[in-house]
Motif scaffolding. Sequence first.
Motif, PDB file in Angstrom:
ATOM      1  N   PHE A  35      54.554 -18.807  34.836  1.00  0.00           N
ATOM      2  CA  PHE A  35      53.321 -18.145  34.440  1.00  0.00           C
ATOM      3  C   PHE A  35      52.174 -19.124  34.210  1.00  0.00           C
ATOM      4  CE2 PHE A  35      56.299 -14.850  32.347  1.00  0.00           C
ATOM      5  CZ  PHE A  35      56.627 -14.336  33.589  1.00  0.00           C
ATOM      6  N   ALA A  36      52.446 -20.424  34.269  1.00  0.00           N
ATOM      7  CA  ALA A  36      51.406 -21.416  33.992  1.00  0.00           C
ATOM      8  C   ALA A  36      50.827 -22.045  35.248  1.00  0.00           C
ATOM      9  CB  ALA A  36      51.956 -22.518  33.090  1.00  0.00           C
ATOM     10  N   GLN A  57      61.127  -9.005  35.055  1.00  0.00           N
ATOM     11  CA  GLN A  57      62.290  -9.198  34.180  1.00  0.00           C
ATOM     12  C   GLN A  57      61.846  -9.601  32.772  1.00  0.00           C
ATOM     13  OE1 GLN A  57      64.980  -8.078  35.098  1.00  0.00           O
ATOM     14  NE2 GLN A  57      65.297  -8.408  37.264  1.00  0.00           N
ATOM     15  N   ALA A  58      60.795 -10.406  32.679  1.00  0.00           N
ATOM     16  CA  ALA A  58      60.287 -10.829  31.369  1.00  0.00           C
ATOM     17  C   ALA A  58      59.712  -9.642  30.607  1.00  0.00           C
ATOM     18  CB  ALA A  58      59.238 -11.929  31.530  1.00  0.00           C
ATOM     19  N   LEU A  76      63.650 -12.959  21.887  1.00  0.00           N
ATOM     20  CA  LEU A  76      62.683 -13.501  22.846  1.00  0.00           C
ATOM     21  C   LEU A  76      61.235 -13.162  22.533  1.00  0.00           C
ATOM     22  CD1 LEU A  76      64.697 -12.551  26.036  1.00  0.00           C
ATOM     23  CD2 LEU A  76      64.393 -14.848  25.128  1.00  0.00           C
ATOM     24  N   GLN A  77      61.017 -12.083  21.811  1.00  0.00           N
ATOM     25  CA  GLN A  77      59.687 -11.515  21.635  1.00  0.00           C
ATOM     26  C   GLN A  77      58.643 -12.517  21.151  1.00  0.00           C
ATOM     27  OE1 GLN A  77      59.601  -8.076  19.098  1.00  0.00           O
ATOM     28  NE2 GLN A  77      57.469  -7.648  19.534  1.00  0.00           N
ATOM     29  N   PRO A 100      53.369 -14.295  23.922  1.00  0.00           N
ATOM     30  CA  PRO A 100      52.165 -15.104  24.193  1.00  0.00           C
ATOM     31  C   PRO A 100      52.099 -15.612  25.636  1.00  0.00           C
ATOM     32  CG  PRO A 100      53.226 -15.826  22.167  1.00  0.00           C
ATOM     33  CD  PRO A 100      54.148 -14.843  22.812  1.00  0.00           C
ATOM     34  N   LEU A 101      53.255 -15.967  26.221  1.00  0.00           N
ATOM     35  CA  LEU A 101      53.278 -16.404  27.618  1.00  0.00           C
ATOM     36  C   LEU A 101      52.803 -15.285  28.539  1.00  0.00           C
ATOM     37  CD1 LEU A 101      56.747 -18.232  27.792  1.00  0.00           C
ATOM     38  CD2 LEU A 101      54.488 -19.298  27.808  1.00  0.00           C
TER      39      LEU A 101
END
Length: 141
Positions: free
Chosen positions: A68-69, A96-97, A106-107, A112-113
């Motif tokens: 994602f970056a 999937q994320a 995971l939240q 934020p990602l």
Amino acid sequence: MTQRRPRRRPGENRERLLEAGLIEFGLFGYHGASTSAIAARADVPQPHLYASFATKRDLFLSCCARAFAVPAEDSRDGNTGRTVEPHTGRNRLLMQAIAVARDPQLQESLEPLLQRFIAHSGETLSALLDDAAASLLATDA
């Protein structure tokens, strides 16, 4: 006697694991992907996975952070040797994320990602999800 593989440069196993994790998590999701399959796809012994990432969660979050970056690039699937279309791995991982974004483990790290990626993508969430869904449903996966 089996032939030993050539020694890898520092950090190469980690890179291979991130690439393999992107594919495995993208195809099977966080809960469906196994660390043994990721290690096998990366051609890295499974104990070495845990030398680079303390947990499966850490590996998943690192894969998400990387996907994602940075802009998606063409990549080659290590098992089949086929070229993966641009954005396909990232799109699959995005879907999937989002599916596990509310998982309590995971939240806090994942949201934020996802929010940053969506805000900087230049596309609507709907368009991103459409692309991601199409990637998951592709028959040539």
